[in-house]
Design an enzyme around this catalytic site. Structure first.
Site, short mmCIF file in Angstrom:
data_model
loop_
_atom_site.label_atom_id
_atom_site.label_comp_id
_atom_site.label_asym_id
_atom_site.label_seq_id
_atom_site.Cartn_x
_atom_site.Cartn_y
_atom_site.Cartn_z
N VAL A 13 1.06 -1.26 0.23
CA VAL A 13 -0.07 -0.06 -0.01
C VAL A 13 0.99 1.29 -0.13
CG1 VAL A 13 -1.88 -1.12 1.00
CG2 VAL A 13 -0.32 -0.08 2.42
N VAL A 17 7.40 3.60 1.28
CA VAL A 17 7.81 4.90 0.64
C VAL A 17 7.30 6.11 1.51
CG1 VAL A 17 7.28 6.39 -1.39
CG2 VAL A 17 7.88 4.03 -1.71
N LYS A 37 12.56 -1.35 11.73
CA LYS A 37 11.71 -2.51 10.82
C LYS A 37 11.80 -3.72 11.92
CE LYS A 37 9.59 -4.26 7.60
NZ LYS A 37 8.43 -3.53 6.67
N THR A 41 10.75 -9.60 6.10
CA THR A 41 10.35 -10.78 5.21
C THR A 41 10.60 -10.88 3.92
OG1 THR A 41 7.90 -10.61 5.01
CG2 THR A 41 8.83 -11.36 7.11
N GLY A 112 3.00 -5.45 6.46
CA GLY A 112 1.52 -5.39 6.21
C GLY A 112 0.74 -4.78 7.35
N GLY A 170 -0.99 6.12 0.29
CA GLY A 170 0.36 5.85 0.24
C GLY A 170 0.75 5.50 -1.24
N PRO A 200 2.55 10.55 -4.33
CA PRO A 200 2.38 10.43 -5.75
C PRO A 200 2.65 8.82 -6.31
CG PRO A 200 3.50 12.45 -5.28
CD PRO A 200 3.53 11.92 -4.15
#
Length: 238
Positions: A13, A17, A37, A41, A112, A170, A200
């Site tokens: 999604v 970024v 993080k 995975t 996720g 996103g 964007p």
């Protein structure tokens, strides 16, 4: 907010970024930033992970990764299949809290969605956010289907007494369809939280210098940007 937890309404999604944009805007505002993080995975030991991608795009941030698993699965499943130790929510909270003593802002990017499981006990990113008492930023897609997943995520956060900082789209398409344009107004309504930005589509492919310059224009002032939700909504209204 020294720690901001960033989750998606699902996978792919634009969460990484978006994390990079938040980091870049904070750096431009003169803040020191760390990116954590908890579980990476689907990446080999010699490959770049999401935290590395954030650093490439955003600039000089501290990066940390608690575990890495080879298969592109939910962290708990990936850990079990690899025969490796899972990550637990308390470990995420402890790592983020330590980074917060040394940085102005710590971004914790989940894997996720909010309730993706880290371990066999069912520990999730939401549990880590509870331990930290940290606000959560939700990254959502622009198009059809996003309202349901965004509202479910918002409801879960509130049921746990967690603060929903806002929603960021996103990946905003260059030529948005009717659903995407309607969702600009509807996302904040179903989440009962502000829309704090729209990244964007393709922003992650920009040269890093261009990405860093543009990032504050994609995010609202609470995220160190100058993006105006009302102006954006008026421009994109169907």
């Amino acid at each position: 907010m020294p720690v901001l937890v960033i989750t998606g309404t699902g996978t792919e999604v634009g969460k990484t970024v978006t994390t990079a944009a938040v980091a870049a805007a904070a750096l431009a505002a003169g803040r020191s930033v760390a990116v954590l993080k908890p579980a990476q995975t689907g990446v080999r030991p010699d490959e770049r992970g999401d935290a590395d991608e954030v650093a490439r795009l955003a600039g000089p941030v501290t990066t940390a990764e608690l575990a890495r698993y080879p298969e592109p699965l939910a962290p708990g499943t990936a850990a079990r299949r690899a025969g490796m130790a899972p990550v637990h929510p308390h470990e995420v909270a402890e790592a983020a809290a330590k980074l917060a003593t040394e940085h102005d802002l710590v971004l914790v990017e989940g894997a996720g969605g909010l309730l993706v499981r880290f371990d066999a006990a069912g520990g999730t990113l939401a549990d880590a956010a509870e331990l930290l008492g940290a606000p959560v930023l939700v990254v959502a897609p622009a198009g059809l289907g996003t309202l349901n997943s965004t509202e479910l995520t918002a409801r879960e956060l509130r049921a746990r007494g967690l603060e929903l900082a806002g929603v960021v789209i996103g990946s905003w398409p260059e030529s948005p369809d009717l659903a995407s344009r309607c969702n600009v107004a509807d996302l904040s309504e179903v989440a009962d939280a502000p829309l704090l930005g729209a990244i964007p589509s393709g922003a992650g492919n920009l040269p890093p210098t261009d990405f860093r310059t543009a990032a504050p224009t994609w995010l609202a002032p609470p995220l160190d940007g100058v993006w105006d939700a009302k102006a954006f909504g008026a421009r994109e209204a169907p």
